[in-house]
Design a protein around this motif. Structure first.
Motif, short mmCIF file in Angstrom:
data_model
loop_
_atom_site.label_atom_id
_atom_site.label_comp_id
_atom_site.label_asym_id
_atom_site.label_seq_id
_atom_site.Cartn_x
_atom_site.Cartn_y
_atom_site.Cartn_z
N THR A 124 0.82 -1.21 -0.21
CA THR A 124 0.08 0.10 0.01
C THR A 124 0.88 1.19 0.12
O THR A 124 2.17 0.94 0.33
N GLY A 125 0.48 2.21 -0.53
CA GLY A 125 1.28 3.44 -0.64
C GLY A 125 1.26 4.34 -1.96
O GLY A 125 0.39 3.77 -2.95
N GLY A 126 1.94 5.40 -2.08
CA GLY A 126 1.93 6.10 -3.17
C GLY A 126 2.82 7.33 -2.99
O GLY A 126 3.70 7.27 -2.06
N ALA A 127 2.37 8.36 -3.61
CA ALA A 127 2.98 9.71 -3.65
C ALA A 127 2.16 10.50 -2.79
O ALA A 127 0.98 10.73 -2.90
N TYR A 128 2.53 11.03 -1.39
CA TYR A 128 1.95 11.65 -0.64
C TYR A 128 2.23 13.24 -0.92
O TYR A 128 3.31 13.66 -1.16
N ARG A 129 1.14 14.12 -0.73
CA ARG A 129 1.22 15.46 -0.98
C ARG A 129 0.69 16.21 0.26
O ARG A 129 -0.36 15.87 0.78
N GLY A 130 1.46 17.07 0.61
CA GLY A 130 0.86 18.04 1.83
C GLY A 130 1.59 19.47 1.58
O GLY A 130 1.85 19.94 0.71
N ILE A 131 1.47 20.18 2.69
CA ILE A 131 1.87 21.81 2.51
C ILE A 131 2.80 21.91 3.71
O ILE A 131 2.58 21.39 4.93
N ALA A 132 3.64 22.95 3.49
CA ALA A 132 4.52 23.28 4.67
C ALA A 132 4.57 24.97 4.82
O ALA A 132 4.38 25.50 3.85
N LEU A 133 5.00 25.27 5.87
CA LEU A 133 5.37 26.67 6.33
C LEU A 133 6.73 26.95 6.29
O LEU A 133 7.38 25.90 6.87
N PRO A 134 7.21 28.20 6.31
CA PRO A 134 8.57 28.37 6.64
C PRO A 134 8.70 28.00 8.25
O PRO A 134 7.69 28.10 8.92
N ASN A 135 9.91 27.45 8.58
CA ASN A 135 9.98 26.92 9.85
C ASN A 135 10.05 28.15 10.95
O ASN A 135 10.04 27.90 12.09
N THR A 136 10.22 29.47 10.48
CA THR A 136 10.13 30.44 11.40
C THR A 136 8.57 30.92 11.85
O THR A 136 8.25 31.74 12.52
N ALA A 137 7.59 30.12 11.17
CA ALA A 137 6.22 30.48 11.66
C ALA A 137 6.04 29.95 12.85
O ALA A 137 6.35 28.95 13.44
N SER A 138 4.96 30.80 13.35
CA SER A 138 4.66 30.53 15.10
C SER A 138 4.10 29.33 15.44
O SER A 138 3.21 28.81 14.36
N ALA A 139 3.81 28.58 16.37
CA ALA A 139 2.97 27.58 16.76
C ALA A 139 1.57 27.83 16.10
O ALA A 139 0.97 27.02 15.83
N GLU A 140 1.13 29.05 16.53
CA GLU A 140 -0.14 29.49 16.33
C GLU A 140 -0.63 29.40 14.74
O GLU A 140 -1.72 28.97 14.48
N THR A 141 0.27 29.88 14.15
CA THR A 141 0.21 30.22 12.95
C THR A 141 0.02 28.66 11.92
O THR A 141 -0.86 28.55 11.16
N THR A 142 1.09 27.92 12.49
CA THR A 142 1.01 26.33 12.03
C THR A 142 -0.11 25.73 12.35
O THR A 142 -0.97 25.26 11.48
N LYS A 143 -0.90 26.04 13.68
CA LYS A 143 -2.02 25.17 14.04
C LYS A 143 -3.19 25.80 13.06
O LYS A 143 -3.93 25.10 12.83
N LEU A 144 -3.11 27.16 12.99
CA LEU A 144 -4.40 27.91 12.17
C LEU A 144 -4.18 27.33 10.83
O LEU A 144 -5.28 26.88 10.44
N TRP A 145 -3.09 27.23 10.00
CA TRP A 145 -2.84 26.62 8.76
C TRP A 145 -3.49 25.18 8.81
O TRP A 145 -4.06 24.83 7.81
N SER A 146 -3.07 24.38 9.79
CA SER A 146 -3.39 23.05 9.84
C SER A 146 -5.07 23.08 9.80
O SER A 146 -5.66 22.02 9.14
N ASP A 147 -5.66 23.74 10.77
CA ASP A 147 -7.04 23.86 10.90
C ASP A 147 -7.71 24.06 9.53
O ASP A 147 -8.69 23.71 9.08
N MET A 148 -7.07 25.43 8.97
CA MET A 148 -7.85 25.71 7.61
C MET A 148 -7.57 24.58 6.35
O MET A 148 -8.89 24.37 5.78
N ILE A 149 -6.47 23.98 6.37
CA ILE A 149 -6.56 23.04 5.13
C ILE A 149 -7.24 21.67 5.76
O ILE A 149 -8.16 21.35 4.80
N GLY A 150 -7.28 21.56 6.98
CA GLY A 150 -8.25 20.48 7.24
C GLY A 150 -9.82 20.83 7.12
O GLY A 150 -10.49 19.83 6.60
#
Lengths: 152, 502, 317
Positions: free
Chosen positions: C242-268
């Motif tokens: 099982t498997g394949g090519a997985y695709r996701g999204i990343a932020l620059p690592n300077t992004a705050s934890a809140e920004t990361t969380k918000l983006w995770s929620d938005m894409i979710g």
């Protein structure tokens, strides 16, 4: 006449140097290919590098035997050429530090001074620099805000 | 393919979109580094709120306008605005230097419109059968096509073939720098991060063509282009007559462009080169290609605009985009809920046909718009003082190269390559063979590696490379292209000898 | 898995008003969404699918741009130098971001990328032309056993998802096939349709796009893809794949934890929109919901898996 003879020998020397340089590029490529793990990535660069060594080598030898090239850099001011190139490269290095517009302005200024063969007058001074400012602003705005290019 | 779709393409809104698209595209294409891909990518969201067909008409019009716009910079600055216009520099810039820049721009417009129409009509009437061409082209055919393109080096560098070949080989080495496309290695980076991404074609092209022009411009106070004292009116009539005289060239080049456009992965630059090569091969002895021959411009410009329609054939029929702009149009279609692929013409027929009619209308609108913009572009380039022209173009090369991949490194590589290209060009290694090598290198490499892999697996290497009919035909053309100039040159020198002796 | 995503959907619906408000507070302008490849690939298409939903839910434009080069490496190497204010995001792909840094120094390391959501994957699949003599996977395996090396399969790139799948399947089935690398899925499919190769290592999305022109022999999923109820999984046929090519999204690592969380929620939230899910499934994609919280576990598993496979295949040392 003497001048053209001079530029001929210079042209010949330059051709020799450039040909030799290409031979070196070919040899470096051949050396680099020995570190590849995948046979598929070796075949093409090796073939092409051999062609380059061969053709540049022939060019070198014929140049050496028959130094009759009329090549050369031609007439012109070296300081202008250098100013243009150096300011552009400088702009490129400064861009991440000072931002795109200031860096671009340095390159623009360099090019403007380098290409200005007439005497500066008040009118040209104002007109050219003003035009430069407008052009840079317009392009900056176009790329940054219309095309969303993340200019530094 | 009913009248209703043609009429729906003709609504005032769609006409306005087509006109706007062509004008915007022409401007985009004329600026080196500003590509149709970029303009389309940014505009796609705007099209979400439009009718699918209107959206497509806008995108198609920008694309076709950009391919034509590439000719301006090629003719007036010796810098192809898009890679498709590379071969336009061969005769376009010499014409402009002789003072015929206005004529060259008008010729490019006529040729582009003609080629664009041929491509679009091929798309309209022949798309399903033509898509078979894309599939008949296997790795080996791509390999031989690239070799055919490279054979142009021999005739381009008539002065010194050896140096031309060395330049081509150097360009191909440049093309391998970075992470290999289809093998698992990272090549010629010498541990440097800068070279991981390799030399992008557009950046390298700007460097190799445009920077040397700028360096030469600043060195002397001479005018950039020769201008006749009496400012003549637009030379449209003259251009039209020339185009009429070259009907055969236009038709042949447009067909070449359409066919090459159908091949995914070849694109407008290869089409222009192949058409140029053929025009040159079949030229009459008094035509001087490379020194400002109108037929050279017409061949390239008709061929590269024909690739627009041609490129949409595999995009729409097979769902396989030929060029990056095609890929963006494909993406926009998918978002609009249109299923591309084998069933598209039957299921989403009306959108497709409205789009094709829109493309035809946009191409027709390019005639007045292109002539007008071309005239303006020519006038401004000719009249603008050198002291302003040089820094403006220089600034554009920097911003354009940067925005291709948002990379300062690319700007630096572009400048280095430009200075290097300027130096070596002074000693007989001109830029065109290097750029040809850079563009055709990856096609040659991939075709060869794939062909060899398949041939070795099926234990029929010789048959793979030499036994397939299309390969044989391309190979034959390559040999003719290589041998004819040699034969002609020998006959010429023999004639000369005879006359010298006599 | 299904239960899990149902819970998530419910949670997302409850949260959505909240996310929308937080998003409009955080985002002050258009968001640049960089795809580190050229247009037309699966990464581009799935990003295009997200674009209208993002605008609709969060009010800002998602501007897609392309930064091709180095098989994605140019983009990822530049990601952490970009602004971490939440207005720049970049697509990330597996196995690329794991295999490339393991091969050589490519300017970024897998763990340096601030991947905050994996939103879909394209399951591996063996695709043949509609008129191919291979009716089932067994036909292909039998032919490969009879003529080792003579069965050619096209695929996108080397050391890629397709290539790893080919190596893995050859081992599982005890066969030798020849993998022919092409530049991108489009070129690999063109080679298949033109009968240049006998089959293709592709994805379920190829089957969705090409319709009746091709036939999929098996897909590497846990259960059959809803769009292709008649195509068996490798598991059903006795191959543990099982498997394949997985695709996701990343932020620059300077992004705050809140920004990361918000983006995770938005894409979710976009990912849980039934209409978006339908568009994706119709395109042959398979959904995935790995948010920022679960990312490190998910990545650790994938790293383990891909590095083992690539080492076994001799692609890395």
């Amino acid at each position: 006449m003497a001048k053209s003879a001079l530029s001929n020998t210079k042209g010949n020397l330059g051709s020799l140097v450039v040909s030799a340089l290409f031979v070196v590029v070919g040899l470096v490529t051949l050396w680099d290919t020995t570190s590849y793990t995948d046979r598929d990535s070796q075949v093409f660069p090796q073939t092409v590098a051999l062609v380059l060594v061969l053709t540049a080598g022939i060019s070198f030898v014929t140049q050496f035997l028959r130094p009759s090239e009329s090549d050369g850099f031609g007439p012109g001011d070296w300081w202008r050429r250098l100013l243009l190139v150096i300011t552009m490269i400088l702009a490129c290095f400064l861009m991440p530090v000072v931002g795109f517009l200031p860096a671009g302005a340095i390159a623009f200024a360099g090019g403007l001074v380098a290409a200005m063969h007439d005497r500066w007058s008040i009118k040209t001074l104002l007109l050219y620099w003003g035009f430069g400012g407008v052009i840079m602003m317009v392009f900056f705005a176009l790329f940054k805000y219309a095309l969303h290019v993340p200019l530094p | 393919m009913e009248l209703s779709q043609f009429i729906s393409a003709l609504t005032p809104f769609n006409l306005a979109l087509a006109l706007f698209g062509v004008v915007a595209g022409t401007v985009v294409g004329s600026i080196p580094g500003l590509t149709a891909t970029m303009a389309l990518a940014v505009l796609v969201p705007i099209t979400f709120s439009m009718e699918p067909a209107s959206a497509l008409i806008l995108l198609g019009a920008i694309y076709t306008g950009a391919i034509y716009g590439g000719a301006y910079a090629a003719i007036l600055l010796n810098t192809p605005g898009t890679p498709s216009a590379i071969a336009t520099t061969f005769d376009g810039y010499p014409m402009a230097k002789k003072g015929d820049g206005d004529l060259a721009v008008a010729l490019a417009c006529f040729a582009s419109v003609f080629g664009g129409l041929v491509g679009a009509f091929a798309l309209l009437f022949l798309a399903p059968p033509l898509s078979k061409v894309a599939l008949a082209f296997g790795p080996v055919e791509y390999f031989w096509l690239s070799i055919f393109g490279l054979s142009l080096i021999a005739s381009l560098s008539s002065g010194n073939v050896i140096k031309g070949l060395a330049g081509g080989a150097f360009g191909m080495i440049l093309s391998t720098v970075g992470v290999a496309e289809i093998s698992a290695d990272i090549r010629l980076t010498f541990g440097s991060q800068m070279l991981i991404g390799g030399f992008g074609v557009v950046g390298a092209m700007i460097g190799l063509y445009c920077i040397p022009v700028l360096i030469d411009l600043v060195a002397t106070p001479d005018r950039h282009l020769k201008v006749e004292d009496d400012v003549r009116s637009v030379r449209i009539g003259e251009a039209f007559n020339l185009a009429m005289k070259s009907k055969f060239n236009l038709v042949r080049s447009s067909i070449i462009g359409t066919l090459v456009g159908i091949l995914p992965g070849a694109g407008g630059s290869v089409a222009g080169l192949v058409a140029y090569s053929e025009a040159k091969r079949t030229a009459s002895p008094e035509q001087r290609f490379g020194e400002g021959e109108p037929d050279g411009i017409m061949a390239t410009e008709s061929a590269n605009n024909a690739t627009v329609g041609g490129g949409f054939v595999p995009t729409l029929v097979l769902g396989i985009p030929g060029t990056p702009p095609d890929a963006i149009v494909l993406g926009a279609l998918l978002v609009q809920g249109v299923r591309t692929g084998p069933t598209m013409f039957s299921q989403s027929g009306s959108i497709v046909y409205t789009f094709i009619y829109g493309l035809i209308i946009a191409t027709l609108l390019m005639l007045p718009a292109g002539l007008l913009i071309g005239r303006y572009a020519y006038k401004s380039i000719v009249t603008i003082p050198k002291a302003v022209l040089v820094p403006t173009v220089g600034f554009m090369t920097i911003i354009g190269t940067f925005s291709i991949r948002n990379s300062v490194t690319d700007v630096f590589l572009m400048l280095c390559l430009g200075v290097f290209g300027w130096v070596v060009a002074k000693f007989g290694f001109s830029a065109s063979p290097i750029v040809l090598g850079l563009i055709l290198g990856p096609i040659a490499e991939q075709g060869f590696v794939q062909g060899w892999t398949i041939g070795a697996a099926t234990k029929n290497l010789f048959g793979m490379f030499f036994g397939r009919p299309i390969s044989q035909a391309i190979l034959a053309f390559t040999l003719i292209t290589l041998i004819v100039p040699l034969y002609m040159a020998r006959r010429k020198s023999r004639v000369q000898e005879v006359s010298d002796n006599g | 898995m299904i239960k899990n995503s149902l819970v998530k959907t419910a949670a997302a619906i409850l949260l959505s008003a909240h996310v929308g408000m937080a998003a409009s507070a955080e985002l002050s302008g258009p968001v640049s969404y960089v795809i580190p490849f050229g247009p037309g690939g699966e990464s581009d298409i799935s990003a295009r699918f997200q674009q209208p939903f993002f605008k609709e839910k969060f009010g800002q434009d998602l501007v897609i741009s392309y930064q091709p080069g180095g098989g994605g490496a140019v983009g990822w190497a530049s990601l952490n130098g970009l602004s971490g204010d939440g207005h720049t995001i970049m697509g990330v792909n597996l196995p690329h971001i794991i295999i490339k840094p393991a091969q050589k120094d490519v300017g970024f390391k897998t763990e340096e990328l601030n991947t905050f959501y994996m939103f879909h994957y394209t399951p591996d699949a063996i695709v043949v032309n509609a008129d191919s003599p291979y009716q089932t996977l067994a036909d292909l395996v039998a032919d490969a056993k009879a003529k080792p090396g003579e069965v050619t399969l096209s695929g996108s790139g080397k050391a890629s998802a397709n290539h790893l799948a080919q190596i893995k399947f050859d081992k599982l089935a005890g066969i030798t096939t020849t993998y022919v690398p092409f530049k991108g899925t489009g070129a690999a499919v063109a080679a298949l349709l033109g009968n240049q190769t006998k089959a293709e290592w592709g994805y379920t999305s190829v089957g969705a796009k090409q319709g009746d022109a091709v036939r999929m022999l098996a897909v590497a999923m846990g259960e059959r893809h809803p769009l292709f109820p008649d195509v068996p999984t490798f598991k059903e046929l006795g191959y543990d794949m099982t498997g394949g090519a997985y695709r996701g999204i990343a932020l620059p690592n300077t992004a705050s934890a809140e920004t990361t969380k918000l983006w995770s929620d938005m894409i979710g939230e976009i990912n849980n929109d039934p209409e978006f899910r339908k568009t994706m499934l119709d395109g042959g994609f398979a959904m995935l919901d790995v948010g920022a919280d679960e990312m490190s576990d998910f990545m650790a598993e994938r790293i383990e898996e891909y590095i083992t496979d690539a080492r076994a295949a001799g692609l890395i040392e």
